[in-house]
Design a protein around this motif. Structure first.
Motif, PDB file in Angstrom:
ATOM      1  N   ASN A 619     119.131  85.033  40.636  1.00 42.30           N
ATOM      2  CA  ASN A 619     118.695  85.062  42.045  1.00 42.30           C
ATOM      3  C   ASN A 619     118.259  83.688  42.572  1.00 42.30           C
ATOM      4  N   ASN A 620     119.023  82.650  42.266  1.00 41.15           N
ATOM      5  CA  ASN A 620     118.737  81.304  42.793  1.00 41.15           C
ATOM      6  C   ASN A 620     117.361  80.786  42.376  1.00 41.15           C
ATOM      7  N   MET A 621     116.787  81.322  41.337  1.00 34.37           N
ATOM      8  CA  MET A 621     115.508  80.830  40.837  1.00 34.37           C
ATOM      9  C   MET A 621     115.724  79.590  39.988  1.00 34.37           C
ATOM     10  N   THR A 627     114.441  71.228  37.876  1.00 34.24           N
ATOM     11  CA  THR A 627     115.256  71.761  38.963  1.00 34.24           C
ATOM     12  C   THR A 627     116.442  72.569  38.444  1.00 34.24           C
ATOM     13  N   GLU A 628     116.480  72.777  37.139  1.00 36.69           N
ATOM     14  CA  GLU A 628     117.581  73.541  36.543  1.00 36.69           C
ATOM     15  C   GLU A 628     117.483  75.003  36.977  1.00 36.69           C
ATOM     16  N   VAL A 694     108.214  85.192  32.175  1.00 33.76           N
ATOM     17  CA  VAL A 694     107.550  86.321  32.821  1.00 33.76           C
ATOM     18  C   VAL A 694     108.147  86.573  34.197  1.00 33.76           C
ATOM     19  N   ARG A 695     108.494  85.518  34.919  1.00 42.09           N
ATOM     20  CA  ARG A 695     109.103  85.696  36.244  1.00 42.09           C
ATOM     21  C   ARG A 695     110.386  86.527  36.166  1.00 42.09           C
ATOM     22  N   TRP A 696     111.128  86.396  35.070  1.00 47.40           N
ATOM     23  CA  TRP A 696     112.361  87.177  34.911  1.00 47.40           C
ATOM     24  C   TRP A 696     112.102  88.539  34.253  1.00 47.40           C
TER      25      TRP A 696
END
Length: 964
Positions: A619-621, A627-628, A694-696
């Motif tokens: 999702n463009n994260m 910046t990868e 955790v974000r994923w």
């Protein structure tokens, strides 16, 4: 003498005549019961019963025990439950009206009720009281005791004012002898009875019975008031031999069809093996006759059944007829109680040497683990052990000793595994269109288009038709061998839905699904190995063998067509089907040092580690520290589990206790999948941190909020949730210990080889009884579907309702792990009863060729009226049934064998259309003054029963007591 003359020495015995005797106490007790039941007074305000109400209405009763000295009696009140009717002024209470029972004696609306108390049939009354000897008490046989009881009743009626008839049961109970009395204002009715074993010749006809009736009422009027006559003759038909066999005859030329009912694999048999209808009773009735209209004496009779204006029939069903589906279920259920193992059953046909040389297939695994094995190392494999055992068994077992015929066994295996024969494939698939999709969820069985369901049908039929217990053991052994062959040769098991085991199904179905999962994983690895070897061979040819044997890891910036096409093809696939680079999972990490060094270098400079095992961007994260883009990694799928493995796991976790150490160990055991995903994430996203993972993985645990920076700009900053920041959090600990390893190099979470061997061993050691318990839900599922199918053809509402109730009951019986065999046996008996009802309806429909009669009987009607009597279409069919039975009994040609011009016409040679009646009932009624010509005209009634071994007269004779 002096002593005798002394007044004080004289003794006077004083008898207190005011003390109640036992007889008076009994009379008083009867009166108390009548008062308690509120049976005092006249009930003449009720309307007369409707036609047929005695049969269709509801009868109630209430009982109470009373004693005469130490002799126990039971007093019972019987009554017809009638709806409360509005008083419209027509039925007003009259002080001198006849009691209700006297009015019922003359009522013609309910003559010969087929379902009622015998006193209701004989006297036509709707409410009465019976006093009978208690349980285990001797019968009232002596005349003095009978008269004493009748006197007690008479006094109780007179004292209480009750106008209901009260009967006393006398003589032996099987004789159904009653004597009673009913009292009203100035009137009394005496109920008398005669019972003989043989019919006296002078009373074997209507004219003789009329003489008895006239002499009993003793009326001197001339002319005598007309006597109303109702007559019913009952004819019994027991011979059905002119009709075809209720089951399809066996096809002796067919391998699997040589059984009753045309049994074939995949279909349960159904129906009765014998005639389910034992007798047909035809009642011919003349409801309204008068003396002089009809002649019936010892010389001639006008009472021909074809001329009767009213016909009705009832059927008597066979007691517990043999039915195919019921027998099949019963025999299958018996296997649940057997204790023999497969080895014990099949080992009986082998000699001692053979049994020493070769054991059952289930011992193949134990041979592998024997420390002192004599098997050469080159042959030490499960495959060799199993096929060696199979070869020895087939070599030494003679054909005639095989529990299951070879041809039948091959046919069963082809049915179970139709992918081995293309022509059989469409047959099993067609079952999908007729199955009830959701029924297996209620019963915890298996889908109707699954291998487990087909196996249950085959085991059931093999047990019933092809050898019993030994044949079942033989089939099961061959079935397990086929499963092992498919596992070792990477053939998927046909008839199982893809995916992990469905916990809503039975355990055996879950085990087969687990084995299929193992085969799928193994096939994926083998396919990946072939692809990898092929690509290596091509690279070797192109580069001349200069390339390193270790594959180059996939780079995040790789742009080669081969690698990009590979990634595109792998989107949406799991790790086991991902064929890029190496295919094998390392059971031990031999490259641990190299990977640790790479990770240390990556910490210093994240760009030095090249990404591996990427699926697609998330999702463009982007990563928080670079910046990868954040990539979703290729991960291992969770290990599939069956319900027994889940129970074992929960028990192990529960045994760890609630201590800190136990909780920590429990958390580590449950975090194996989490650790694997973290390692895959690190490999796919070099330079990532826990927050990125955790974000994923768990977005709710990453809290974002808007803050104002030093320059006064509003920026979004995130942090871990409170639970993630707790000291000693398992996620933090797992992240620190996780290495940078792509999924394809990790230790497998699911060891398909180990799990497959566990499943095969579990199946191999199952006893036939265990197998039966596993398959019992599927068999009951199939039986319910069969009943639904057959009921839909016959359309029987009562059976349809019973099937719905049975389905609900089965869902409760089959879900518990420890099934109650006694309740399951009772449930099977219910299914057998439903099968019997359906076969009875089918038999009636075949005999009558119309649906009215079978439908009426299926509606629980005790007796069905024949429209048109003997002149209607149904009457003609019944007439033909009796006529053919008569000709068969007298060895005369049947109706269809005679042409119209050859039928016998002579009276002496003509076969009677009907046999002699099995029972004759004659009801005589009139209303005459009694005992004197100037008395009130009161109802008189005589009910006569004439049978082969019974002669009964039940009379109710009323008299005027005003001046007598």
């Amino acid at each position: 003498m002096a002593a005798d003359s002394d007044p004080e020495s004289e003794v006077f015995e004083i008898t207190d005549f005011t003390t109640a005797s036992e007889w008076e106490r009994f009379v008083s007790r009867v009166e108390e019961v009548l008062n308690d039941w509120k049976l005092i007074g006249n009930s003449a305000g009720k309307l007369s019963p409707e036609k047929g109400e005695y049969t269709s209405g509801t009868w109630g009763e209430k009982s109470q025990d009373i004693n005469f000295a130490d002799f126990k009696f039971c007093i019972t009140h019987y009554f017809l439950k009638q709806l409360c009717e509005k008083d419209d002024g027509k039925n007003k209470f009259e002080e001198d009206a006849f009691p209700l029972a006297m009015q019922d004696l003359l009522c013609m609306n309910n003559d010969f009720p087929p379902r009622a108390h015998c006193l209701v049939r004989w006297y036509g009354i709707r409410e009465f009281v019976v006093i009978s000897p208690g349980t285990n008490c001797e019968a009232i046989i002596s005349e003095s005791k009978c008269n004493l009881l009748l006197s007690s009743i008479s006094i109780s009626l007179a004292n209480s004012g009750c106008q209901l008839p009260i009967f006393v049961q006398i003589q032996q109970k099987w004789r159904r002898m009653y004597s009673g009395e009913c009292q009203g204002p100035g009137v009394r009715t005496d109920f008398e009875m005669v019972h003989l074993r043989k019919v006296p010749s002078q009373y074997n006809h209507l004219s003789g019975l009329l003489d008895i009736f006239k002499s009993k009422i003793g009326c001197t009027l001339s002319p005598l008031p007309p006597v109303n006559i109702a007559i019913r003759f009952t004819y019994v038909l027991q011979d059905w031999q002119q009709y075809s066999w209720p089951q399809q005859p066996p096809d002796l030329d067919s391998l699997l069809g040589g059984e009753v009912g045309g049994v074939e694999f995949g279909k349960l048999p159904f129906g009765a093996c014998e005639e389910p209808i034992s007798e047909l009773h035809l009642a011919t009735t003349w409801p309204h006759l008068t003396e002089g209209i009809v002649v019936d004496n010892d010389v001639y009779s006008d009472l021909e059944p074809l001329q009767a204006p009213h016909w009705s029939v009832r059927v008597r069903t066979a007691e517990n007829p043999q039915c195919l589906l019921g027998d099949l279920l019963t025999e299958f259920f018996k296997l649940c109680c057997r204790k023999e193992t497969t080895e014990e059953i099949l080992g009986r046909g082998l000699t001692e040497d053979e049994s020493k040389e070769n054991n059952d297939i289930s011992s193949a695994l134990s041979k592998l683990t024997e420390p002192a094995t004599t098997v050469p190392i080159s042959k030490l494999s499960v495959s060799n052990m199993v096929h060696s055992a199979r070869k020895h068994i087939r070599r030494h077992r003679r054909i005639d000793e095989a529990p299951l015929n070879t041809d039948i066994l091959h046919s069963v295996l082809l049915y179970l595994f139709p992918d081995a024969a293309v022509e059989k494939l469409s047959e099993n698939i067609s079952l999908l269109s007729v199955c009830v999709k959701n029924l297996f969820l209620q019963l915890k069985s298996a889908p109707t288009d699954s291998l487990t369901y087909w196996l249950a049908l085959c085991v059931c039929l093999v047990n019933y038709n092809h050898g019993g217990l030994r044949a079942v053991a033989h089939l099961w052994q061959e079935f397990v061998l086929e499963l092992r062959y498919r596992w070792e040769n990477n053939y998927l098991i046909y008839g199982l839905a893809p995916g992990p085991p469905d916990l809503r199904c039975c355990l055996l179905h879950q085990k087969l699904q687990m084995l299929n999962c193992c085969i799928e994983r193994k096939r994926a690895r083998d396919e990946a190995r072939k692809v990898s070897e092929g690509s290596k061979e091509r690279e070797r040819k192109v580069s001349g063998g200069c390339q390193s044997s270790r594959p180059v890891p996939e780079s995040a910036t790789a742009t080669s067509p081969a690698s990009s096409s590979t990634r595109e093809g792998s989107v949406g696939k799991s790790w086991d089907s991902w064929s890029d680079s190496e295919d094998e999972f390392f059971e031990c990490l031999s490259d641990q040092g190299e990977m640790e060094a790479a990770r240390a270098d990556g910490e210093k400079d994240g760009s030095k580690i090249k990404a591996e095992g990427r699926l697609h961007p998330c999702n463009n994260m982007t990563l928080l520290n670079s910046t990868e883009p954040l990539y979703i990694p290729v991960t291992q799928e969770p290990a599939p589990m069956t319900e027994d493995l889940l129970e074992e796991q929960s028990e192990v976790l529960a045994k760890l206790g609630t201590s800190a150490e136990g909780s920590h160990l429990r958390a580590r055991m449950q975090s194996a999948c989490l650790l694997s995903d973290m390692e895959s994430f690190k490999a796919a996203n070099p330079g990532c941190v826990l927050e990125d993972f955790v974000r994923w993985y768990s977005p709710r645990d990453y809290v974002e909020e808007e803050v104002i920076d030093e320059k006064g700009n509003t920026v979004v900053k995130g942090k871990l949730s409170a639970r993630m920041e707790i000291p000693g959090n398992m996620w933090v600990e797992a992240w620190e210990t996780a290495r940078v390893i792509p999924a394809r190099r990790q230790k497998r979470l699911f060891d398909d080889t180990k799990e497959a061997e566990k499943v095969l061993h579990y199946l191999a050691v199952q006893k036939p009884a265990d197998l039966t318990r596993h398959l019992l839900p599927c068999i009951l599922h199939a039986a319910i579907l069969k009943l639904k199918e057959e009921e839909s053809v016959e359309d029987i509402p009562s059976v349809r309702k019973c099937i719905q109730q049975a389905t609900s009951q089965a869902s409760k019986l089959l879900h518990p792990t420890n099934q109650d065999l006694k309740k399951l046996e009772e449930f099977i008996n219910q299914l057998m009863a439903m099968e019997t009802i359906i076969t009875q309806a089918r038999s009636l429909k075949a005999k009558f060729s119309i649906s009215e009669i079978p439908y009426s009987f299926s509606s629980n009607k005790p007796e069905v009226v024949v429209i048109g009597a003997g002149q209607g279409s149904t009457g003609s069919i019944i007439h033909g049934l009796f006529l053919n039975a008569q000709r068969a009994a007298l060895l005369a040609p049947l109706d269809e064998d005679l042409s119209h011009d050859r039928k016998p016409t002579g009276g002496s040679n003509k076969v009677p259309d009907f046999p002699p009646p099995a029972g004759r009932e004659i009801l005589l009624r009139t209303c005459v003054p009694r005992p004197a010509p100037y008395s009130k005209a009161l109802p008189q009634r005589l009910f006569c029963v004439l049978m082969r071994e019974e002669f009964r007269l039940a009379g109710a004779f009323s008299s005027d007591t005003s001046f007598f």
